[in-house]
Design a protein around this motif. Structure first.
Motif, PDB file in Angstrom:
ATOM      1  N   PHE A 197      41.953   7.233 -37.250  1.00  0.00           N
ATOM      2  CA  PHE A 197      41.616   6.791 -35.899  1.00  0.00           C
ATOM      3  C   PHE A 197      41.795   5.288 -35.701  1.00  0.00           C
ATOM      4  CE2 PHE A 197      38.852  10.629 -36.427  1.00  0.00           C
ATOM      5  CZ  PHE A 197      39.527  11.433 -35.511  1.00  0.00           C
ATOM      6  N   THR A 198      42.186   4.583 -36.761  1.00  0.00           N
ATOM      7  CA  THR A 198      42.381   3.143 -36.630  1.00  0.00           C
ATOM      8  C   THR A 198      43.520   2.860 -35.663  1.00  0.00           C
ATOM      9  OG1 THR A 198      41.546   2.675 -38.851  1.00  0.00           O
ATOM     10  CG2 THR A 198      42.990   1.029 -37.859  1.00  0.00           C
ATOM     11  N   GLY A 199      43.246   2.022 -34.678  1.00  0.00           N
ATOM     12  CA  GLY A 199      44.250   1.676 -33.685  1.00  0.00           C
ATOM     13  C   GLY A 199      44.380   2.670 -32.553  1.00  0.00           C
ATOM     14  N   HIS A 200      43.597   3.749 -32.569  1.00  0.00           N
ATOM     15  CA  HIS A 200      43.705   4.747 -31.507  1.00  0.00           C
ATOM     16  C   HIS A 200      43.160   4.162 -30.207  1.00  0.00           C
ATOM     17  CE1 HIS A 200      43.494   8.447 -29.250  1.00  0.00           C
ATOM     18  NE2 HIS A 200      44.082   9.106 -30.245  1.00  0.00           N
ATOM     19  N   PRO A 201      43.938   4.211 -29.134  1.00  0.00           N
ATOM     20  CA  PRO A 201      43.502   3.553 -27.886  1.00  0.00           C
ATOM     21  C   PRO A 201      42.277   4.188 -27.253  1.00  0.00           C
ATOM     22  CG  PRO A 201      45.484   4.867 -27.520  1.00  0.00           C
ATOM     23  CD  PRO A 201      45.273   4.818 -29.002  1.00  0.00           C
ATOM     24  N   ASP A 202      41.978   5.438 -27.579  1.00  0.00           N
ATOM     25  CA  ASP A 202      40.836   6.114 -26.963  1.00  0.00           C
ATOM     26  C   ASP A 202      39.545   5.996 -27.771  1.00  0.00           C
ATOM     27  OD1 ASP A 202      42.477   6.953 -24.895  1.00  0.00           O
ATOM     28  OD2 ASP A 202      43.010   8.820 -25.902  1.00  0.00           O
ATOM     29  N   VAL A 203      39.615   5.325 -28.919  1.00  0.00           N
ATOM     30  CA  VAL A 203      38.421   5.167 -29.757  1.00  0.00           C
ATOM     31  C   VAL A 203      38.024   3.698 -29.756  1.00  0.00           C
ATOM     32  CG1 VAL A 203      37.422   5.464 -32.055  1.00  0.00           C
ATOM     33  CG2 VAL A 203      39.130   7.100 -31.216  1.00  0.00           C
ATOM     34  N   GLY A 223      35.572  -8.094 -29.746  1.00  0.00           N
ATOM     35  CA  GLY A 223      34.208  -8.553 -29.537  1.00  0.00           C
ATOM     36  C   GLY A 223      33.298  -7.731 -30.427  1.00  0.00           C
ATOM     37  N   SER A 224      32.196  -7.250 -29.868  1.00  0.00           N
ATOM     38  CA  SER A 224      31.284  -6.439 -30.652  1.00  0.00           C
ATOM     39  C   SER A 224      31.830  -5.027 -30.811  1.00  0.00           C
ATOM     40  CB  SER A 224      29.905  -6.403 -29.990  1.00  0.00           C
ATOM     41  OG  SER A 224      30.020  -5.839 -28.691  1.00  0.00           O
ATOM     42  N   ALA A 225      31.425  -4.367 -31.873  1.00  0.00           N
ATOM     43  CA  ALA A 225      31.841  -3.001 -32.144  1.00  0.00           C
ATOM     44  C   ALA A 225      30.625  -2.087 -32.134  1.00  0.00           C
ATOM     45  CB  ALA A 225      32.544  -2.916 -33.506  1.00  0.00           C
ATOM     46  N   VAL A 226      30.847  -0.845 -31.820  1.00  0.00           N
ATOM     47  CA  VAL A 226      29.793   0.157 -31.943  1.00  0.00           C
ATOM     48  C   VAL A 226      29.538   0.375 -33.433  1.00  0.00           C
ATOM     49  CG1 VAL A 226      29.172   2.554 -31.514  1.00  0.00           C
ATOM     50  CG2 VAL A 226      30.485   1.279 -29.802  1.00  0.00           C
ATOM     51  N   THR A 227      28.272   0.405 -33.825  1.00  0.00           N
ATOM     52  CA  THR A 227      27.924   0.665 -35.219  1.00  0.00           C
ATOM     53  C   THR A 227      27.319   2.053 -35.328  1.00  0.00           C
ATOM     54  OG1 THR A 227      27.545  -1.667 -35.750  1.00  0.00           O
ATOM     55  CG2 THR A 227      26.497  -0.040 -37.179  1.00  0.00           C
ATOM     56  N   VAL A 228      27.906   2.875 -36.176  1.00  0.00           N
ATOM     57  CA  VAL A 228      27.446   4.240 -36.402  1.00  0.00           C
ATOM     58  C   VAL A 228      26.932   4.329 -37.826  1.00  0.00           C
ATOM     59  CG1 VAL A 228      28.096   6.676 -36.447  1.00  0.00           C
ATOM     60  CG2 VAL A 228      29.143   5.137 -34.767  1.00  0.00           C
ATOM     61  N   THR A 229      25.655   4.688 -37.963  1.00  0.00           N
ATOM     62  CA  THR A 229      25.010   4.715 -39.266  1.00  0.00           C
ATOM     63  C   THR A 229      24.510   6.124 -39.571  1.00  0.00           C
ATOM     64  OG1 THR A 229      24.261   2.436 -38.928  1.00  0.00           O
ATOM     65  CG2 THR A 229      23.189   3.692 -40.687  1.00  0.00           C
ATOM     66  N   LEU A 255      27.878   7.123 -28.904  1.00  0.00           N
ATOM     67  CA  LEU A 255      28.685   7.629 -30.006  1.00  0.00           C
ATOM     68  C   LEU A 255      30.104   7.889 -29.485  1.00  0.00           C
ATOM     69  CD1 LEU A 255      28.633   8.683 -32.985  1.00  0.00           C
ATOM     70  CD2 LEU A 255      28.264  10.966 -32.008  1.00  0.00           C
ATOM     71  N   PRO A 256      31.104   7.299 -30.103  1.00  0.00           N
ATOM     72  CA  PRO A 256      32.478   7.490 -29.615  1.00  0.00           C
ATOM     73  C   PRO A 256      32.884   8.966 -29.647  1.00  0.00           C
ATOM     74  CG  PRO A 256      32.383   5.619 -31.119  1.00  0.00           C
ATOM     75  CD  PRO A 256      31.055   6.329 -31.206  1.00  0.00           C
ATOM     76  N   ALA A 257      33.656   9.372 -28.672  1.00  0.00           N
ATOM     77  CA  ALA A 257      34.246  10.710 -28.668  1.00  0.00           C
ATOM     78  C   ALA A 257      35.552  10.638 -29.446  1.00  0.00           C
ATOM     79  CB  ALA A 257      34.495  11.164 -27.229  1.00  0.00           C
ATOM     80  N   LEU A 258      35.652  11.437 -30.484  1.00  0.00           N
ATOM     81  CA  LEU A 258      36.842  11.397 -31.314  1.00  0.00           C
ATOM     82  C   LEU A 258      37.877  12.396 -30.819  1.00  0.00           C
ATOM     83  CD1 LEU A 258      35.189  11.229 -34.854  1.00  0.00           C
ATOM     84  CD2 LEU A 258      36.059   9.335 -33.455  1.00  0.00           C
ATOM     85  N   PRO A 259      39.133  11.988 -30.687  1.00  0.00           N
ATOM     86  CA  PRO A 259      40.183  12.916 -30.276  1.00  0.00           C
ATOM     87  C   PRO A 259      40.518  13.869 -31.416  1.00  0.00           C
ATOM     88  CG  PRO A 259      41.135  10.784 -30.811  1.00  0.00           C
ATOM     89  CD  PRO A 259      39.637  10.620 -30.894  1.00  0.00           C
ATOM     90  N   PRO A 260      41.183  14.974 -31.118  1.00  0.00           N
ATOM     91  CA  PRO A 260      41.598  15.890 -32.199  1.00  0.00           C
ATOM     92  C   PRO A 260      42.495  15.157 -33.187  1.00  0.00           C
ATOM     93  CG  PRO A 260      41.867  16.931 -30.060  1.00  0.00           C
ATOM     94  CD  PRO A 260      41.554  15.488 -29.787  1.00  0.00           C
ATOM     95  N   LEU A 261      42.381  15.520 -34.449  1.00  0.00           N
ATOM     96  CA  LEU A 261      43.223  14.897 -35.472  1.00  0.00           C
ATOM     97  C   LEU A 261      44.656  15.383 -35.337  1.00  0.00           C
ATOM     98  CD1 LEU A 261      40.836  15.139 -38.531  1.00  0.00           C
ATOM     99  CD2 LEU A 261      41.550  13.070 -37.351  1.00  0.00           C
TER     100      LEU A 261
END
Length: 261
Positions: A197-203, A223-229, A255-261
């Motif tokens: 998902f690195t570089g994915h425009p929708d994430v 800027g700031s990033a969402v942190t998921v723990t 929580l980011p919505a992840l696109p299908p792999l």
């Protein structure tokens, strides 16, 4: 079962333990890492033996019951595992992974209703064919083509098979959970999926952490990033589409919505 749903999921060899550098494309990013194919082939063998031992405790009725993958029985999962082993043999031997998507799906549907004994034999025999191919002298640094135009090095194929066996063992719903996965596999698959998902425009820019390790994914941070723990199992489950993320803590946004792999 739709391809997108499937894809979101997914050792006794006389081999030199060589490390091969590979570069692959994933969501617009190019990722380089080191892969020990001989080690991964041994890990595939161990994971396959664990799966076969667990499945052998089932009966014919249980094989026909629903798995955790929507629309698939446990028989579908086992049939997919067998056909995937043969497909990866094709990849390593320079043939198309599958003749086409329709043939792939038809083969799984054909094999899914079989009795337990037939399923076990097929998974065991197809795994042996994969092992034999892995034992053959080869240039593990060569580029191979998988499905949908995805390319990788041959050295990465054993890890891809390891992921198939481990995650689908969880999908069977027979007592093997994400928490039971080997620590090494969990860490490497988390990194692999984060890279996808690195570089994915929708994430959005996302920082993942289990409290010890940190991974980054999504668009480049401006800027700031969402942190998921979360726990290693919960992070991997979310990235792999096996959990909805309800066990995770999120700071800096939803929580980011992840696109299908």
């Amino acid at each position: 079962m739709p391809d997108a749903a499937i894809d979101h999921i997914a050792r006794a060899f006389d081999l030199r333990a060589c490390r091969a550098t590979f570069t692959r494309r994933s969501g617009g990013a190019r990722v380089s890492t080191m892969t020990d194919h001989a080690h991964d082939l041994e890990s595939v063998r161990d994971a396959t033996e664990r799966l076969l031992t667990a499945v052998a405790e089932l009966d014919d009725a249980a094989v026909g019951e629903p798995s955790r993958l929507p629309g698939w029985s446990r028989g579908h999962v086992l049939a997919h595992l067998a056909r995937n082993a043969d497909a990866l043999v094709n990849v390593l031997e320079g043939r198309p992974m599958y003749a086409d998507a329709q043939v792939r799906d038809a083969d799984i549907e054909r094999d899914a209703p079989r009795a337990l004994a037939a399923q076990l034999a097929d998974v065991r025999e197809s795994a042996a064919r994969f092992r034999a191919t892995g034992a053959a002298p080869a240039d593990w640094s060569r580029t191979v083509e998988l499905r949908n135009g995805v390319v990788d090095t041959a050295a990465r194929v054993p890890f891809r098979r390891w992921a198939e066996v481990e995650l689908h063992a969880v999908d069977l719903g027979i007592g093997y959970e994400l928490e039971d996965l080997p620590q090494e596999f969990t860490e490497r698959e988390t990194e692999f999926l984060a890279d996808r998902f690195t570089g994915h425009p929708d994430v959005p820019p996302t920082r993942l952490t289990d409290g010890t390790r940190v991974w980054r994914t999504g668009r480049a941070a401006d800027g700031s990033a969402v942190t998921v723990t979360g726990t290693p199992a919960d992070l991997l489950g979310w990235l792999a589409g096996r959990r909805d993320g309800s066990g995770l803590t999120v700071d800096g946004g939803p929580l980011p919505a992840l696109p299908p792999l």
